[in-house]
Scaffold this motif. Structure first.
Motif, PDB file in Angstrom:
ATOM      1  N   ALA A 309       0.830  -1.205   0.000  1.00  0.00           N
ATOM      2  CA  ALA A 309       0.000   0.000   0.000  1.00  0.00           C
ATOM      3  C   ALA A 309       0.864   1.255   0.000  1.00  0.00           C
ATOM      4  O   ALA A 309       0.612   2.210  -0.750  1.00  0.00           O
ATOM      5  N   SER A 310       1.900   1.254   0.827  1.00  0.00           N
ATOM      6  CA  SER A 310       2.752   2.442   0.905  1.00  0.00           C
ATOM      7  C   SER A 310       3.647   2.568  -0.321  1.00  0.00           C
ATOM      8  O   SER A 310       3.996   3.683  -0.723  1.00  0.00           O
ATOM      9  N   CYS A 311       3.999   1.451  -0.934  1.00  0.00           N
ATOM     10  CA  CYS A 311       4.728   1.514  -2.203  1.00  0.00           C
ATOM     11  C   CYS A 311       3.891   2.246  -3.250  1.00  0.00           C
ATOM     12  O   CYS A 311       4.376   3.154  -3.935  1.00  0.00           O
ATOM     13  N   LEU A 312       2.621   1.897  -3.350  1.00  0.00           N
ATOM     14  CA  LEU A 312       1.747   2.534  -4.326  1.00  0.00           C
ATOM     15  C   LEU A 312       1.539   4.016  -4.025  1.00  0.00           C
ATOM     16  O   LEU A 312       1.367   4.821  -4.941  1.00  0.00           O
ATOM     17  N   LYS A 313       1.566   4.385  -2.739  1.00  0.00           N
ATOM     18  CA  LYS A 313       1.365   5.801  -2.386  1.00  0.00           C
ATOM     19  C   LYS A 313       2.407   6.700  -3.042  1.00  0.00           C
ATOM     20  O   LYS A 313       2.127   7.870  -3.366  1.00  0.00           O
ATOM     21  N   HIS A 314       3.601   6.207  -3.257  1.00  0.00           N
ATOM     22  CA  HIS A 314       4.654   7.017  -3.868  1.00  0.00           C
ATOM     23  C   HIS A 314       4.306   7.442  -5.298  1.00  0.00           C
ATOM     24  O   HIS A 314       4.983   8.297  -5.869  1.00  0.00           O
ATOM     25  N   SER A 315       3.252   6.851  -5.855  1.00  0.00           N
ATOM     26  CA  SER A 315       2.801   7.224  -7.204  1.00  0.00           C
ATOM     27  C   SER A 315       1.596   8.157  -7.155  1.00  0.00           C
ATOM     28  O   SER A 315       1.066   8.536  -8.206  1.00  0.00           O
ATOM     29  N   ILE A 316       1.153   8.527  -5.957  1.00  0.00           N
ATOM     30  CA  ILE A 316      -0.047   9.346  -5.787  1.00  0.00           C
ATOM     31  C   ILE A 316       0.359  10.737  -5.315  1.00  0.00           C
ATOM     32  O   ILE A 316       0.996  10.882  -4.256  1.00  0.00           O
ATOM     33  N   ILE A 317      -0.020  11.774  -6.035  1.00  0.00           N
ATOM     34  CA  ILE A 317       0.271  13.144  -5.620  1.00  0.00           C
ATOM     35  C   ILE A 317      -0.724  13.569  -4.546  1.00  0.00           C
ATOM     36  O   ILE A 317      -1.921  13.316  -4.656  1.00  0.00           O
ATOM     37  N   GLY A 318      -0.220  14.202  -3.488  1.00  0.00           N
ATOM     38  CA  GLY A 318      -1.055  14.606  -2.366  1.00  0.00           C
ATOM     39  C   GLY A 318      -0.787  13.742  -1.156  1.00  0.00           C
ATOM     40  O   GLY A 318      -0.123  12.703  -1.235  1.00  0.00           O
ATOM     41  N   ASP A 319      -1.298  14.157  -0.007  1.00  0.00           N
ATOM     42  CA  ASP A 319      -1.075  13.429   1.241  1.00  0.00           C
ATOM     43  C   ASP A 319      -1.784  12.079   1.276  1.00  0.00           C
ATOM     44  O   ASP A 319      -1.290  11.127   1.868  1.00  0.00           O
ATOM     45  N   TYR A 320      -2.978  12.018   0.685  1.00  0.00           N
ATOM     46  CA  TYR A 320      -3.818  10.837   0.856  1.00  0.00           C
ATOM     47  C   TYR A 320      -3.418   9.708  -0.087  1.00  0.00           C
ATOM     48  O   TYR A 320      -3.085   9.947  -1.249  1.00  0.00           O
ATOM     49  N   ASN A 321      -3.506   8.483   0.420  1.00  0.00           N
ATOM     50  CA  ASN A 321      -3.314   7.313  -0.425  1.00  0.00           C
ATOM     51  C   ASN A 321      -4.672   6.908  -0.986  1.00  0.00           C
ATOM     52  O   ASN A 321      -5.531   6.427  -0.259  1.00  0.00           O
ATOM     53  N   ARG A 322      -4.876   7.108  -2.266  1.00  0.00           N
ATOM     54  CA  ARG A 322      -6.182   6.942  -2.875  1.00  0.00           C
ATOM     55  C   ARG A 322      -6.406   5.557  -3.474  1.00  0.00           C
ATOM     56  O   ARG A 322      -7.379   5.350  -4.203  1.00  0.00           O
ATOM     57  N   VAL A 323      -5.542   4.607  -3.189  1.00  0.00           N
ATOM     58  CA  VAL A 323      -5.688   3.278  -3.785  1.00  0.00           C
ATOM     59  C   VAL A 323      -6.710   2.446  -3.018  1.00  0.00           C
ATOM     60  O   VAL A 323      -6.980   2.670  -1.841  1.00  0.00           O
ATOM     61  N   LYS A 324      -7.261   1.473  -3.694  1.00  0.00           N
ATOM     62  CA  LYS A 324      -8.241   0.562  -3.116  1.00  0.00           C
ATOM     63  C   LYS A 324      -7.573  -0.762  -2.736  1.00  0.00           C
ATOM     64  O   LYS A 324      -6.465  -1.074  -3.165  1.00  0.00           O
ATOM     65  N   LYS A 325      -8.311  -1.534  -1.966  1.00  0.00           N
ATOM     66  CA  LYS A 325      -7.804  -2.828  -1.500  1.00  0.00           C
ATOM     67  C   LYS A 325      -7.371  -3.714  -2.665  1.00  0.00           C
ATOM     68  O   LYS A 325      -6.307  -4.340  -2.620  1.00  0.00           O
ATOM     69  N   ALA A 326      -8.168  -3.761  -3.718  1.00  0.00           N
ATOM     70  CA  ALA A 326      -7.855  -4.642  -4.853  1.00  0.00           C
ATOM     71  C   ALA A 326      -6.539  -4.256  -5.513  1.00  0.00           C
ATOM     72  O   ALA A 326      -5.780  -5.133  -5.960  1.00  0.00           O
ATOM     73  N   GLU A 327      -6.245  -2.969  -5.580  1.00  0.00           N
ATOM     74  CA  GLU A 327      -4.989  -2.516  -6.180  1.00  0.00           C
ATOM     75  C   GLU A 327      -3.798  -2.958  -5.332  1.00  0.00           C
ATOM     76  O   GLU A 327      -2.755  -3.346  -5.858  1.00  0.00           O
TER      77      GLU A 327
END
Length: 342
Positions: A309-327
């Motif tokens: 989950a935190s690996c994917l956050k590095h691809s998201i601009i902004g503070d919030y991690n917008r990924v879903k469980k399935a991702e």
């Protein structure tokens, strides 16, 4: 449905466009963010019943902030509206060998002025399963420290699991008490600790010599570090330590370990290149770990969920991690190709 409660400051985030220096051009990107708010958003994205508790003033900026958090499905009904202001942080995103830089403008924020007793913690915790806080909140002000201690004590009294990210922010500890003094008291009421090696050293005063700049990490030393933290705090059931190898602002190795006294778990390692935004990366790990520990029977799997989950956050601009469980689960299973989903 049991609630997952978080408590801390949410701020207006003003970022220079792209990777520009602050005010290189006369524009700033305005969003919102803050450690515990970020965790609440992650938990809501994974389908959990998340509640965020803070204090904000009665003005249009605070109204916009609440609308945004509520838009993720987070319960904002316990946010206190009071005097003070919305805190601000300015972010200049680094690139290559130039580090990112954060400037705080959060003095006299509403949460920093709160007094013990303003929040009915017994009411908030009566249907709660988990409470999360970070080391940032007690650093804001002496009043916020008292509120933080009150919150973790009330959570324990109500048999609510308490997690704490030991986040150390040297720019915040300015009211006469040190991080070690305050956090050593607060962590006595914590079940699940979350940290990196610097947090253990600067927030708790616990040291194991770890070289994070050599390009490779000695995981045996991280086991020793976790063992020492668990020895000092016998109330802790476990501690998770993130393993970041910062090769540059754009390229980081990323992983984590979990020590639950009986076992030492080590996650798979991700090499993250072309980082878009690493702010909120630790919060996305905390949110993923809370979800993982609440959902999976296997703690190795819980750790892998948090790291993915935190690996994917590095691809998201902004503070919030917008990924879903399935991702997240897709990456956990090894699909990190980035191929287009059609």
């Amino acid at each position: 449905m049991s609630k997952y409660v978080t408590f801390g400051e949410v701020m207006l985030r003003l970022k220079s466009p792209h990777h520009e220096k602050l005010f290189q051009s006369p524009a700033l990107e305005a969003t919102f963010g803050g450690g515990e708010a970020n965790v609440a958003v992650s938990l809501a994205n994974y389908g959990l019943d998340a509640k965020f508790v803070t204090a904000l003033p009665e003005n249009d900026i605070a109204d916009a902030c609440i609308r945004e958090i509520r838009g993720f499905g987070v319960d904002t009904s316990s946010i206190v509206r009071r005097k003070g202001r919305v805190g601000i942080y300015f972010l200049e995103a680094g690139a290559n060998q130039r580090a990112s830089n954060v400037i705080y403008d959060r003095a006299e924020s509403s949460i920093s002025l709160m007094q013990k007793g303003e929040i009915d913690w017994n009411e908030i915790f009566k249907d709660a399963e988990w409470f999360h806080i970070s080391g940032i909140t007690p650093a804001i002000s002496k009043e916020a420290k008292e509120m933080s201690l009150e919150a973790v004590k009330k959570a324990q009294e109500n048999n609510v699991t308490v997690s704490c990210d030991f986040n150390f922010r040297k720019k915040l500890w300015n009211y006469g008490e040190t991080a070690v003094e305050v956090m050593n008291e607060l962590v006595k009421y914590v079940d699940v600790g979350i940290a990196n090696e610097e947090d253990c050293q600067m927030s708790l005063g616990i040291n194991v010599e770890v070289d994070v700049k050599s390009g490779s990490l000695d995981t045996d030393k991280y086991k020793l570090l976790g063992d020492k933290v668990l020895e000092v705090f016998p109330n802790l059931k476990m501690i998770a330590i993130t393993l970041r190898e910062s090769k540059s602002a754009d390229i980081n190795g990323w992983g984590a370990c979990l020590n639950d006294r009986d076992n030492f778990y080590l996650s798979k390692r991700y090499m993250i290149s072309d980082i878009l935004d690493r702010v909120g990366g630790g919060d996305s790990f905390a949110g993923g770990l809370i979800y993982g520990l609440s959902t999976y029977k296997d703690r190795q799997e819980a750790l892998e969920f948090a790291v993915a989950a935190s690996c994917l956050k590095h691809s998201i601009i902004g503070d919030y991690n917008r990924v879903k469980k399935a991702e997240v689960e897709k990456l956990m299973k090894g699909d990190g190709s980035g191929r287009v989903n059609r």
